[in-house]
Design an enzyme around this catalytic site. Structure first.
Site, mmCIF file in Angstrom:
data_model
loop_
_atom_site.group_PDB
_atom_site.id
_atom_site.type_symbol
_atom_site.label_atom_id
_atom_site.label_comp_id
_atom_site.label_asym_id
_atom_site.label_seq_id
_atom_site.Cartn_x
_atom_site.Cartn_y
_atom_site.Cartn_z
ATOM 1 C CB THR A 232 -0.918 -0.009 1.236
ATOM 2 O OG1 THR A 232 -1.681 -1.213 1.224
ATOM 3 C CG2 THR A 232 -1.861 1.184 1.254
ATOM 4 C CB ILE B 25 -27.019 -6.218 25.148
ATOM 5 C CG1 ILE B 25 -27.939 -6.551 23.967
ATOM 6 C CG2 ILE B 25 -27.324 -7.085 26.367
ATOM 7 C CD1 ILE B 25 -27.779 -7.954 23.404
ATOM 8 C CG HIS B 26 -22.665 -5.317 28.130
ATOM 9 N ND1 HIS B 26 -22.815 -6.231 27.120
ATOM 10 C CD2 HIS B 26 -22.156 -6.001 29.184
ATOM 11 C CE1 HIS B 26 -22.397 -7.422 27.540
ATOM 12 N NE2 HIS B 26 -21.999 -7.314 28.784
ATOM 13 C CD GLU C 51 -16.714 -0.241 0.620
ATOM 14 O OE1 GLU C 51 -15.552 -0.487 1.012
ATOM 15 O OE2 GLU C 51 -17.641 0.038 1.397
ATOM 16 C CB ILE D 35 3.652 -1.079 6.381
ATOM 17 C CG1 ILE D 35 3.614 -0.376 5.003
ATOM 18 C CG2 ILE D 35 4.317 -2.455 6.308
ATOM 19 C CD1 ILE D 35 2.638 -0.970 3.994
ATOM 20 C CB THR D 36 0.502 -4.758 9.804
ATOM 21 O OG1 THR D 36 -0.780 -4.315 9.377
ATOM 22 C CG2 THR D 36 0.388 -5.456 11.150
ATOM 23 N N GLY E 106 -1.034 6.767 -2.492
ATOM 24 C CA GLY E 106 -1.914 6.895 -3.665
ATOM 25 C C GLY E 106 -2.395 5.561 -4.203
ATOM 26 C CD GLU F 205 -4.445 -8.965 5.485
ATOM 27 O OE1 GLU F 205 -4.784 -10.106 5.150
ATOM 28 O OE2 GLU F 205 -3.657 -8.706 6.405
#
Ligand SMILES: Cc1cc2nc3c(=O)[nH]c(=O)nc-3n(C[C@H](O)[C@H](O)[C@H](O)COP(=O)(O)OP(=O)(O)OC[C@H]3O[C@@H](n4cnc5c(N)ncnc54)[C@H](O)[C@@H]3O)c2cc1C
Length: 390
Positions: free
Chosen positions: A129, A338-339, A368, A160-161, A132, A364
Site C-alpha cells: 500500500t 445490550i450492556h 467494497e 504497513i502492519t 496513492g 486486506e
C-alpha cells in the site's frame, strides 16, 4: 453431508482452547489496565514467552511446512485455531510463522530472512500500500531503478502492519512502468532496515498501529529480489489471499465471546423488576447475532475447505471476508448496546473490540473490493451461483 469436526480437528481445537483459557485469558485484566495507561497490551518479550510455552504444547508454525519445524496444518484447522485466538483480546498469536510468500525465497534468502523470522529472531513486514494506491494496488509508484548489481528504491509505503518494529520489509516496487504492476512491471524486494529506509508510526483506533515506510535512494542488492523480476504483484495478491480466511475466522471467535457476554448480562441485569433478557428487543438482538455468527462460520469454513480441496479459493474467501467482517461489527455493536452504559466504558473490553473490528472491513481488501470481486466473478461467468455444488 457432514458438518461435524473430525476427531483430529476437535482434539486440536480443544487443546488450543485449553491453552488460551489457561495461559492467555488470565492476562486480560492486565492488558486492559495497560490500555488505560496508553501502553501496549503485551510487549514483544511477553508474546515470545507465551509462544515458546505454546511450542512445548506442540503449537508452532501453524502454516509453516514441517521441514522448517512447523505444523503445516490444513486451512480448516488453521481457521478453527484463529477462531480460538479471537476469543481473547490479548494480542497473542502462535509463533513459528513467516509471511507465506517468504517461502519463495532462494536458499541464501531463506537463511537470511525466512528461518530467523520463523524462529522469531527477526521481524518482517509486508508493504504494497502507498498513499496513492490502496484498493487500487496496481497503481503503486515506489520505484526500483537498476544500478549495476543493485537497485535503488525511491518512494513511500503506508499503513504497513508492524512497519515500525520490523527488521526488514518485503516491498513491492515498480521495476517497469511501461508494463504496469499487474502485467509484470512490479517486483518484490527484501529490504533490511539497515539499508536505509525509515518508518513513521501511525496512530489508529486500535492497539498498536501501522507505519509509513520512507525510501529515499535505498540501495538494495539484486540478490534481494524475492521470486522473479516482474512477479511482485502476483506475490502481493498471494500474501493478501491468506488473510481472506484468517481475518474472518478471528472475527468468529470475537463474536462467540462477546455474544456469550451479552447472554450472561441479559440474564442478570435487571430493569423494571425483571432481567433485560425477558424483553423481545434484547432477545432479537441475541437471535440476530447468533444467526449471523453461524452463517459466517460456515461461509468461512467453506472458504478454508476450498483451499484444502485445491480449488480456487478467491470467490469463497471474498464472501467469507465480506460477511465475517460485517457480522462481527454488527454483533459487537449489539452487544455493546445490550450492556448499556457499561458497554461504553473501559471497565469492559467491549469498546476495545468495537474499535478493533472496525479495521476488519478495511484492511486486506475493503468490503467494497470484496463486493467488486464477488460480483465480477458472477458477471463475467468465472463462478457459478452455488459454488462447488453448482
Ligand atoms: C491498520 C491497517 C493495517 C494495514 N496493514 C497493511 C500491511 O501490512 N501492508 C499493506 O500493504 N497494506 C496494509 N494496509 C492497507 C490496507 O490494505 C488499505 O488501507 C486498504 O486496502 C484500503 O486502501 P486505502 O486505505 O487506500 O483506501 P482507498 O483505496 O482509497 O479507498 C477509499 C474508499 O473507497 C472505496 N473504493 C475504492 N475503490 C472503489 C471502487 N472501485 N468501487 C467502490 N468503492 C471503492 C474503498 O472501499 C474505501 O471505502 C493496512 C491498513 C490499515 C488501516
Amino acid at each position: 453431508m457432514d458438518f461435524a469436526l473430525s476427531d483430529e480437528e476437535r482434539a486440536v481445537r480443544d487443546t488450543v482452547r485449553a491453552f488460551i483459557t489457561r495461559e492467555v485469558m488470565p492476562l486480560e485484566a492486565e492488558v486492559l489496565r495497560r490500555e488505560r495507561a496508553h501502553q501496549p497490551g503485551l510487549d514483544h518479550s511477553e508474546v515470545r514467552e507465551l509462544q515458546l510455552k505454546a511450542r512445548k504444547f506442540g503449537f508452532w508454525g501453524l502454516a509453516t511446512p514441517e521441514e522448517y519445524g512447523g505444523m503445516n496444518l490444513p486451512a480448516v484447522l488453521q481457521s478453527l485455531i484463529w477462531t480460538e485466538l479471537g476469543r481473547t483480546f490479548v494480542p497473542f498469536r502462535f509463533g513459528g510463522e513467516a509471511d507465506n510468500i517468504l517461502f519463495h525465497a532462494t536458499e541464501e534468502q531463506k537463511r537470511e530472512f525466512l528461518i530467523p523470522t520463523i524462529e522469531g529472531e527477526r521481524r518482517s513486514c509486508f508493504a504494497i500500500t502507498e498513499p496513492g494506491a490502496g484498493s487500487d494496488a496496481a497503481n503503486i509508484r515506489l520505484s526500483a531503478r537498476r544500478d549495476g548489481d543493485d537497485w535503488i528504491l525511491d518512494g513511500e509505503k503506508t499503513f504497513i502492519t508492524g512497519g515500525h518494529d520490523a527488521d526488514f520489509a518485503i516491498v513491492v516496487a515498480v521495476t517497469d512502468r511501461e508494463k504496469g504492476a499487474r502485467k509484470g512491471g512490479a517486483t518484490a524486494f527484501l529490504v533490511d532496515r539497515s539499508m536505509g529506509w525509515r518508518s513513521e508510526f501511525i496512530q489508529t483506533m486500535g492497539e498498536g498501529g501501522p507505519a509509513s515506510l520512507i525510501f529515499d535512494g535505498v540501495r538494495v542488492p539484486h540478490r534481494n529480489i524475492l521470486g522473479e523480476i516482474g512477479q511482485g504483484f502476483t506475490l502481493g495478491m498471494e500474501w493478501i489471499g491468506k488473510g481472506r480466511y484468517t481475518i474472518p475466522s478471528h472475527a468468529i471467535g470475537i463474536a462467540e465471546r462477546v455474544l456469550q457476554m451479552a447472554i450472561d448480562y441479559a440474564n442478570t441485569r435487571e430493569t423494571f423488576g425483571t432481567t433485560i433478557g425477558t424483553n423481545q428487543a434484547i432477545q432479537w438482538m441475541i437471535a440476530d447475532s447468533e444467526t449471523e455468527l453461524e452463517a459466517a462460520r460456515w461461509l468461512v469454513l467453506r472458504s478454508a475447505w476450498t483451499v484444502d480441496a485445491g480449488l480456487d479459493p478467491r470467490h469463497a474467501s471474498s464472501m467469507g471476508k465480506l460477511y465475517g467482517a460485517g457480522m462481527v461489527n454488527r454483533v459487537v455493536d449489539r452487544v455493546l448496546q445490550i450492556h448499556g452504559g457499561m458497554g461504553y466504558t473501559r471497565e469492559l473490553p467491549i469498546e476495545r473490540w468495537y474499535r478493533q473490528v472496525r479495521l476488519y472491513r478495511i484492511f486486506e481488501g475493503t468490503d467494497e473490493m470484496q463486493r467488486l470481486i464477488i460480483s465480477r466473478d458472477l458477471l463475467r461467468g468465472y463462478t457459478k451461483i452455488g459454488g462447488h455444488l453448482a
